[in-house]
Design a protein around this motif. Structure first.
Motif, PDB file in Angstrom:
ATOM      1  N   GLY A 136      -1.057 -10.233   6.823  1.00  0.00           N
ATOM      2  CA  GLY A 136       0.369 -10.085   7.070  1.00  0.00           C
ATOM      3  C   GLY A 136       1.223 -10.357   5.848  1.00  0.00           C
ATOM      4  O   GLY A 136       2.459 -10.278   5.918  1.00  0.00           O
ATOM      5  N   LEU A 137       0.608 -10.682   4.718  1.00  0.00           N
ATOM      6  CA  LEU A 137       1.367 -10.911   3.490  1.00  0.00           C
ATOM      7  C   LEU A 137       1.840  -9.579   2.905  1.00  0.00           C
ATOM      8  O   LEU A 137       1.386  -8.506   3.307  1.00  0.00           O
ATOM      9  CB  LEU A 137       0.495 -11.632   2.457  1.00  0.00           C
ATOM     10  N   ALA A 138       2.748  -9.678   1.957  1.00  0.00           N
ATOM     11  CA  ALA A 138       3.161  -8.477   1.232  1.00  0.00           C
ATOM     12  C   ALA A 138       1.952  -7.877   0.522  1.00  0.00           C
ATOM     13  O   ALA A 138       1.069  -8.602   0.049  1.00  0.00           O
ATOM     14  CB  ALA A 138       4.252  -8.832   0.226  1.00  0.00           C
ATOM     15  N   ASN A 139       1.894  -6.538   0.478  1.00  0.00           N
ATOM     16  CA  ASN A 139       0.808  -5.900  -0.249  1.00  0.00           C
ATOM     17  C   ASN A 139       1.249  -5.600  -1.680  1.00  0.00           C
ATOM     18  O   ASN A 139       2.348  -5.980  -2.104  1.00  0.00           O
ATOM     19  CB  ASN A 139       0.324  -4.641   0.472  1.00  0.00           C
ATOM     20  N   ARG A 140       0.395  -4.929  -2.420  1.00  0.00           N
ATOM     21  CA  ARG A 140       0.680  -4.688  -3.835  1.00  0.00           C
ATOM     22  C   ARG A 140       1.945  -3.853  -4.026  1.00  0.00           C
ATOM     23  O   ARG A 140       2.725  -4.098  -4.957  1.00  0.00           O
ATOM     24  CB  ARG A 140      -0.518  -4.005  -4.489  1.00  0.00           C
ATOM     25  N   ALA A 141       2.169  -2.871  -3.137  1.00  0.00           N
ATOM     26  CA  ALA A 141       3.342  -2.007  -3.289  1.00  0.00           C
ATOM     27  C   ALA A 141       4.631  -2.805  -3.157  1.00  0.00           C
ATOM     28  O   ALA A 141       5.551  -2.696  -3.979  1.00  0.00           O
ATOM     29  CB  ALA A 141       3.295  -0.878  -2.257  1.00  0.00           C
ATOM     30  N   LEU A 142       4.725  -3.626  -2.097  1.00  0.00           N
ATOM     31  CA  LEU A 142       5.937  -4.434  -1.897  1.00  0.00           C
ATOM     32  C   LEU A 142       6.081  -5.475  -3.004  1.00  0.00           C
ATOM     33  O   LEU A 142       7.195  -5.746  -3.478  1.00  0.00           O
ATOM     34  CB  LEU A 142       5.879  -5.106  -0.525  1.00  0.00           C
ATOM     35  N   PHE A 143       4.962  -6.058  -3.412  1.00  0.00           N
ATOM     36  CA  PHE A 143       5.027  -7.069  -4.463  1.00  0.00           C
ATOM     37  C   PHE A 143       5.554  -6.461  -5.763  1.00  0.00           C
ATOM     38  O   PHE A 143       6.386  -7.068  -6.451  1.00  0.00           O
ATOM     39  CB  PHE A 143       3.643  -7.668  -4.677  1.00  0.00           C
ATOM     40  N   ASN A 144       5.087  -5.270  -6.100  1.00  0.00           N
ATOM     41  CA  ASN A 144       5.566  -4.631  -7.328  1.00  0.00           C
ATOM     42  C   ASN A 144       7.061  -4.347  -7.261  1.00  0.00           C
ATOM     43  O   ASN A 144       7.784  -4.486  -8.262  1.00  0.00           O
ATOM     44  CB  ASN A 144       4.798  -3.333  -7.578  1.00  0.00           C
ATOM     45  N   GLU A 145       7.552  -3.926  -6.085  1.00  0.00           N
ATOM     46  CA  GLU A 145       8.991  -3.688  -5.932  1.00  0.00           C
ATOM     47  C   GLU A 145       9.776  -4.974  -6.179  1.00  0.00           C
ATOM     48  O   GLU A 145      10.781  -4.980  -6.904  1.00  0.00           O
ATOM     49  CB  GLU A 145       9.288  -3.159  -4.528  1.00  0.00           C
ATOM     50  N   VAL A 191       4.804 -14.154  -1.362  1.00  0.00           N
ATOM     51  CA  VAL A 191       3.351 -14.329  -1.426  1.00  0.00           C
ATOM     52  C   VAL A 191       2.724 -12.989  -1.045  1.00  0.00           C
ATOM     53  O   VAL A 191       3.070 -12.409  -0.014  1.00  0.00           O
ATOM     54  CB  VAL A 191       2.862 -15.443  -0.481  1.00  0.00           C
ATOM     55  N   ALA A 192       1.815 -12.502  -1.854  1.00  0.00           N
ATOM     56  CA  ALA A 192       1.201 -11.194  -1.618  1.00  0.00           C
ATOM     57  C   ALA A 192      -0.311 -11.304  -1.765  1.00  0.00           C
ATOM     58  O   ALA A 192      -0.830 -12.176  -2.473  1.00  0.00           O
ATOM     59  CB  ALA A 192       1.743 -10.147  -2.591  1.00  0.00           C
ATOM     60  N   ARG A 193      -0.988 -10.421  -1.054  1.00  0.00           N
ATOM     61  CA  ARG A 193      -2.432 -10.265  -1.254  1.00  0.00           C
ATOM     62  C   ARG A 193      -2.645  -8.962  -2.007  1.00  0.00           C
ATOM     63  O   ARG A 193      -2.318  -7.882  -1.510  1.00  0.00           O
ATOM     64  CB  ARG A 193      -3.166 -10.224   0.080  1.00  0.00           C
ATOM     65  N   LEU A 194      -3.181  -9.081  -3.210  1.00  0.00           N
ATOM     66  CA  LEU A 194      -3.349  -7.908  -4.064  1.00  0.00           C
ATOM     67  C   LEU A 194      -4.644  -7.173  -3.779  1.00  0.00           C
ATOM     68  O   LEU A 194      -4.803  -6.015  -4.167  1.00  0.00           O
ATOM     69  CB  LEU A 194      -3.286  -8.323  -5.537  1.00  0.00           C
TER      70      LEU A 194
END
Length: 746
Positions: free
Chosen positions: A332-341, A394-397
């Protein structure tokens, strides 16, 4: 067409033929027809009862209600057969027949709604009922108007007209539902539902025809035949195997609405054409009209509700899709796409970036399974969320790699404080499943943004810092700095160059002679790896072996040396039949179950005997996994390959290995040879090793012999073989071949 279909068709033709010619040929024809109808209903009831327990879900419910409907119909037929022969009023007979037929029709309607061909949602079923009610009220009113011509003047009960109207309405509802469900197109023709639907429609039609005949005091020969065909279809459907039919609620289509309103249009046109006298417009017709109006209003209300629900559902679906597009499905964490944004948006504020990688997660996956590994990731995600502020991301890459973004002007002290909390919380044991708690730790790389930072450089710096934390021993954090980045980049660059070099053939094998001390005759060689670097020139193993081991390339390099040395040994053994080539085996290669097969393949490819090959292993390699290493060494020894224990005397368990493992030679470590001619302790240790080798029948080889005094002292101690710069340095195969051809001067 299957044979059983022809049997059913033949039975149907017989029933129709009997309905046509039966009255002329069969005495008591009506009684025979009643018996046939009762028998068919009983047969259908039995097939429903037998087929129900063998099915599941909605099909089973449909067959249970089908059995109830057949039971009520059986009672209705028996009652009709009895009352038909009694002097009872038509009104009473219609009223009592309605009491039995009404539940039967309701149960059949419920059976059709329960089957998987009906709409799966409550709103869909209500819409279907409204459509059916519109058709049913319209058709029932038409039947009533047709029958009413002969009925109004002769009714002898105040309930007769009501009972006839209710019966007509119920039967028409069944017909309407059959029409609508067939129009929905949710099921193929060869299905259990088709038989039930067609049978119910035929039964309803036969009851209406029989009702008309009773009210008009006429004989209608086709009534029994139609009922019998309907019962045959129902009985056939009751025994059909259940089919998996995909059902979807398709909503109100224009065709559906058109079919719903066609009977109403016919009714309106019929009433316009009739002479509108007072005795024609009684309460029954008026109630039918009221029912039509209520059904139409209900239908429109449901359409409006479904449109609103569909809009809400589409909005919710868009929200779900948006969430799925930008969040990790497991944690449920942010993924790489959202984290990069968010990283791009936060760069102007000079944020801090933390990359978190779990230490030992692969071992958990391998030993406890991927299910436990997934639960562990979910638990770690929750702990990471609890270690930061609500404004942080917090994101899971991917895999077991996470990222934490601290927006705003984050100082190094703030970032390291968060990293310390993360390390503490992640290291706490996690209870997953029914097994023992799982413990993992983490390494954290920290990068602080400045005015020149971009998302790419910040991620690179954090990744280099993470690499440095792992290289420093794991379970710690490192902050990116220029010195760390340079050294880490150098190691990473070396790793990449090693991978390219292996594919490009930049490695080569040099050979250092092993001589017989008494004659200084070369009897064997040790194969040593060298890297012909395109820029840095020829590199020894000290420049790259540690990096090769950390990247998992060392076993592949071992294999390259093994194959090359075996192939070269064939050339030398053509000159000296007892010549031996010695190859080093690393710890990772030694515990590989495929090593014996790899060695056998190399020997076969070079066409040399196993005695021509000696494999050197260190005590460090044995300690890594002694049980597996011992098994591998026994298999290699069984092939005929000889084993040498390298760097002998530097470990704590060397004597144990000599006792339990198939060792053929020991190589005395250079540390004892270096001061052999001036250090009494080293001389004593060397003498003890040589005595042990002689007792156990092992061939000793002294390493690192660089001076004549060392060689002379080894001869005095009766050491048979040695190698070192005194005799020759490692050299390419061509130079060694020339050296072998040079005669030894006594």
């Amino acid at each position: 067409m299957p044979r059983r279909w022809w049997a059913w068709i033949a039975v149907a033709v017989e029933f129709i033929a009997f309905a046509i010619v039966g009255p002329r040929l069969v005495p008591a024809y009506d009684a025979v027809q009643d018996v046939l109808l009762i028998s068919l209903v009983g047969w259908a009831l039995l097939r429903f009862l037998r087929g129900g327990p063998r099915t599941r879900g909605r099909v089973r419910i449909g067959r249970q209600f089908g059995a109830l409907g057949m039971g009520c119909w059986l009672v209705a037929l028996v009652w009709h057969a009895v009352t038909e022969r009694l002097d009872l009023s038509v009104s009473f007979r219609a009223l009592t027949l309605t009491a039995f037929v009404l539940p039967a029709a309701i149960f059949l309607a419920v059976a059709m709604l329960a089957l998987p061909v009906a709409p799966p949602t409550v709103m869909g079923k209500l819409r279907l009922l409204c459509d059916g009610a519109i058709i049913a009220f319209s058709l029932s009113a038409l039947v009533w108007l047709f029958v009413g011509d002969d009925w109004y003047g002769r009714r002898d009960s105040p309930f007769g007209d009501v009972s006839v109207a209710v019966l007509c309405l119920t039967l028409m509802t069944v017909v309407a539902m059959v029409m609508l469900l067939l129009i929905y197109g949710q099921v193929a023709w060869r299905s259990a539902f088709t038989g039930l639907a067609v049978g119910a429609a035929l039964l309803a039609a036969s009851m209406v025809f029989q009702l008309v005949a009773v009210l008009r005091a006429e004989d209608w020969l086709w009534g029994h035949a139609v009922a019998q065909l309907g019962l045959l279809a129902i009985a056939w459907s009751a025994g059909r195997p259940s089919e998996s039919v995909p059902v979807r609620d398709r909503g109100a289509s224009p065709l559906m609405q058109a079919w719903s309103y066609v009977p109403l249009l016919v009714l309106v046109l019929f009433m316009i054409r009739q002479q509108m006298s007072a005795d024609r417009l009684d309460s029954i017709v008026m109630w039918h009209e009221v029912g039509v109006v209520v059904a139409v209003l209900g239908r429109q209300f449901l359409t409006l509700r479904m449109t609103t629900s569909l809009t809400d559902e589409l909005g919710a679906q868009r929200a779900r899709l948006a969430h799925q597009a930008f969040h990790d499905p497991l944690t449920g964490l942010a993924n790489r796409a959202l984290f990069n944004e968010r990283l791009d948006a936060a760069l102007e504020g000079h944020p801090a970036l933390l990359l978190v990688d779990l230490d030992g997660f692969k071992a958990v996956n391998d030993t406890r399974g991927h299910g436990v590994g997934d639960q562990l990731l979910v638990a770690v995600a929750g702990r990471l969320r609890g270690a930061v502020r609500a404004t942080d991301t917090v994101a899971r890459l991917g895999g077991d790699e996470f990222a934490v973004l601290l927006p705003g002007a984050a100082a190094e002290a703030d970032a390291t404080a968060v990293a310390a909390v993360i390390l503490e919380r992640v290291s706490a044991p996690v209870t997953v499943g029914e097994g023992a708690p799982v413990s993992v730790r983490a390494s954290v790389g920290i990068a602080l943004a400045d005015a020149s930072s971009t998302a790419e450089t910040l991620l690179r710096d954090a990744d280099l810092a993470l690499y440095g934390a792992k290289e420093s021993g794991k379970n710690r954090y490192r902050v990116a700095d220029p010195e760390l980045s340079d050294s880490t980049l150098g190691r990473l660059r070396l790793e990449e160059e090693l991978r390219v070099a292996l594919d490009a053939g930049e490695f080569e094998v040099h050979y250092q002679p092993i001589v017989e001390l008494a004659s200084e005759r070369i009897t064997a060689v040790e194969a040593l790896l060298r890297w012909r670097h395109p820029v840095r020139g020829l590199l020894g193993p000290a420049a790259f072996l540690e990096t090769a081991e950390s990247t998992g390339l060392l076993a592949a390099l071992d294999g390259f040396v093994l194959r090359t040395a075996c192939a070269q040994a064939r050339t030398w053994r053509a000159v000296r039949s007892d010549f031996v080539v010695s190859v080093n085996i690393c710890a990772a290669h030694l515990v590989d179950p495929g090593l014996p097969d790899e060695v056998a393949a190399a020997l076969a490819a070079a066409d040399i005997p196993p005695s021509a090959l000696m494999l050197e292993v260190t005590e460090t390699a044995l300690v890594a996994d002694l049980a597996m290493a011992a098994q591998t060494l026994r298999e290699l020894s069984a092939l005929g390959v000889r084993i040498a224990l390298d760097d002998f005397g530097t470990g704590y368990s060397s004597l144990t290995y000599l006792r339990t493992l198939p060792i053929h030679s020991i190589k005395i470590d250079r540390s004892f040879v270096h001061d052999l001619d001036g250090n009494a302790t080293d001389e004593a240790v060397t003498r003890a090793i040589l005595g042990l080798a002689e007792t156990l029948g092992l061939r000793p080889v002294a390493e690192g012999v660089e001076g004549t005094s060392q060689a002379d002292r080894l001869r005095d101690l009766r050491c048979g073989h040695a190698q070192g710069f005194l005799f020759a340095k490692p050299m390419p195969a061509g130079e060694l071949t020339a050296l072998l051809e040079t005669p030894v001067v006594a």
